[in-house]
Design a protein around this motif. Structure first.
Motif: not given
Length: 585
Positions: A235-236, A46-49, A180-183, A243-246
């Protein structure tokens, strides 16, 4: 050679101060902690992201004190509702089923409160796994206590044995969604660790992603709010340098930064709504000191939306024009003004009446909200010209010449086809308003009345709550010709947040209001436009539905790349310039 760990931090301390600091003003993000048995924890992802995206993470400690929760939220620019235990179904009015896992009622209570209080303040919210479920519950949605026993059909595995940093199934994303806009994809691999899920999405939200078995995997606001929930744990992934979820966290920190900047602007300027009709609800037993559900403007909502001042009007419906009816109209205007004064006196530690533009910064510095007085419909003065000075002496800063009906002063926009303008008596009224320092308001005035008033008045005039007819062909709106003429005489037009004046079909939203404002700025110039919400008088649109949501308008202005000075002018600077000029003897 073996290197030993040093416990001397002097070199690091000195290095920090070797150059002049140039720190980015990062948004502060509150994250709910997972606590039990006196211990509050938060997993590193969580805090790393949040750090990776440019935010400053802050773990919100457990507290049952609502004042502490509110003070905490007032220091935050974003809120992350994190994962954890099941949600106690008693908070949703349900009895627990046998498949329910461990719960933490104290955490549930705090986070349900946090979610609603944060939403009241327009704080961006990101809900993750349990956090999305809790967000949905907080705003009126329902949950499955256990998807395996309560949902029909075959379930895919939603509690993976893989490591937390690996995807175990995919979700289908709606193409018109934020995700969808993000990914940029309709299919996204995600991880999964849950057995509870959303059943019915809360009002004001929509589902934007689902798993192959129909489990709801994401939700977002339908009201242009910075609120997003995902069922997986994005966050995991960062813990494996993935960084796929950043994109989710980068979006969230961007929204938090926008909110932080809007708060900063509101702290540095006077924000004025030039027209609200809250006194129309006085006979319904409202309480201005509470967050009253019957009204759109009260002390709580003004504070939440960071609105400094509003002009409350004594509205008079246009009735008969007999001598008896005119005397009654004058008496009613006085009574409404009395009621406004009584309301302010009752809450004198938090609000006061402002009579001049100079009063507003003084009240803001004292931590008080400001109410200015107006009259909507010159019907209030009857045929007695001395009533103009009477109401000005009471503190009335402007009077709308008419409302939805012709009166003894001028013709109304409702009857434009009759071509009625300002009467001989109306001309006397306008000149008297100029003399005593009362602003002439031409909202509701017919087109000929508008031009007559502009010609008669020796001072700039205003339209306290009118929008652009070029974008919405309604007689209450102003044509481009009217807008140009008003600006040429130094006047101001205030965009009205009434749906019917912003869009001919369908329900208007904050983007429509911004479109009207942009058009009016292009036609008139930035020095001649402002905001008059018409709250509690039919005003209120999606994305800006009450005084609590007015900071969203500022965020939209920032998105449109208006400068701080331009936003200051829009948020009352222009209107107050005219008021100051009119009041100058």
């Amino acid at each position: 050679m073996k290197t030993f760990q040093t416990f001397d931090i002097s070199a690091e301390y000195d290095a920090i101060h070797r150059t002049f600091p140039c720190h980015k003003d990062a948004p502060v993000i509150g994250l709910t902690g997972n606590y039990q048995d006196g211990v509050c924890t938060l997993l590193e992802g969580y805090f790393a992201s949040i750090l990776k995206a440019g935010g400053v993470p802050f773990i919100i400690p457990p507290s049952d004190d609502c004042n502490i929760l509110i003070n905490t939220l007032n220091s935050l620019d974003g809120l992350v509702l994190t994962g954890g235990a099941d949600i106690n179904p008693l908070f949703l009015g349900e009895e627990p089923i046998k498949e329910l896992h461990s719960i933490n009622p104290r955490r549930d209570r705090q986070e349900l409160l946090l979610a609603r209080l944060a939403a009241d303040r327009q704080i961006p919210i990101l809900g993750i796994c349990r956090g999305m479920q809790l967000m949905n519950a907080a705003f009126g949605g329902t949950l499955y206590q256990d998807i395996h026993s309560q949902m029909e059909g075959t379930r895919i595995k939603h509690d993976q044995d893989l490591g937390r940093s690996y995807a175990s199934h995919t979700v289908k994303i709606e193409k018109d969604s934020l995700l969808y806009k993000l990914f940029g994809t309709e299919t996204l691999p995600v991880n999964s660790f849950h057995h509870q899920a959303i059943k019915d999405v809360a009002p004001g939200f929509r589902v934007t992603a689902c798993a192959g078995d129909g489990v709801l995997e994401a939700m977002e606001s339908t009201e242009y709010k910075s609120m997003l929930g995902v069922q997986w744990h994005p966050e995991c992934f960062i813990l494996q340098d993935d960084e796929c979820m950043m994109p989710i966290f980068n979006w969230f920190i961007g929204e938090a930064a926008s909110f932080r900047e809007a708060k900063r602007l509101h702290s540095r300027m006077i924000t004025l709504d030039s027209h609200c009709d809250t006194p129309m609800f006085f006979d319904q037993g409202i309480d201005f000191a509470t967050r009253d559900k019957k009204i759109l403007v009260d002390l709580h909502k003004m504070s939440e939306g960071r609105l400094d001042a509003t002009i409350m009007v004594a509205y008079l419906k246009q009735l008969e024009r007999t001598d008896e009816a005119l005397l009654a109209a004058t008496a009613k205007a006085d009574r409404i003004l009395n009621e406004i004064e009584e309301m302010v006196a009752k809450n004198c530690t938090a609000v006061d009446i402002a009579y001049t533009p100079a009063d507003l910064p003084l009240l803001k510095a004292a931590g008080k909200k400001a109410i200015m007085l107006g009259i909507e419909n010159g019907y209030a003065i009857g045929k007695d010209i001395t009533n103009v000075e009477h109401f000005r002496n009471r503190g009335v800063v402007y009077m709308t010449l008419c409302h939805n009906g012709n009166n003894d002063i001028c013709g109304s926009a409702r009857y434009n086809e009759e071509g009625l303008g300002v009467s001989a008596f109306g001309e006397q009224v306008i000149r008297e308003m100029n003399r005593v320092g009362m602003m002439v308001d031409v909202s509701h005035a017919g087109e000929k009345s508008f031009y007559d008033a502009l010609e008669i008045s020796s001072r700039p005039i205003v339209a306290s709550h009118s929008s652009a007819r070029a974008l919405c062909d309604h007689p209450r709106n102003l044509t481009d010709g009217q807008l140009k003429a008003l600006a040429a005489k130094g006047g101001v037009a205030q965009v009205c947040l009434y749906s019917g004046f912003l869009r001919k079909e369908g329900e208007a939203d904050i983007k429509d209001a911004i479109e009207h404002l942009n058009h009016m700025v292009n036609v008139m110039g930035i020095e001649h436009v402002g905001i008059g919400t018409d709250f509690d008088g039919d005003g209120g649109i999606i994305g800006c539905a009450s005084a609590a949501e007015l900071i969203n308008f500022t965020r939209r202005l920032l998105l449109e790349r208006y400068s701080e000075e331009s936003i200051r002018l829009i948020w009352g600077g222009n209107f107050l310039r005219v008021m100051e000029e009119v009041q100058r003897k």
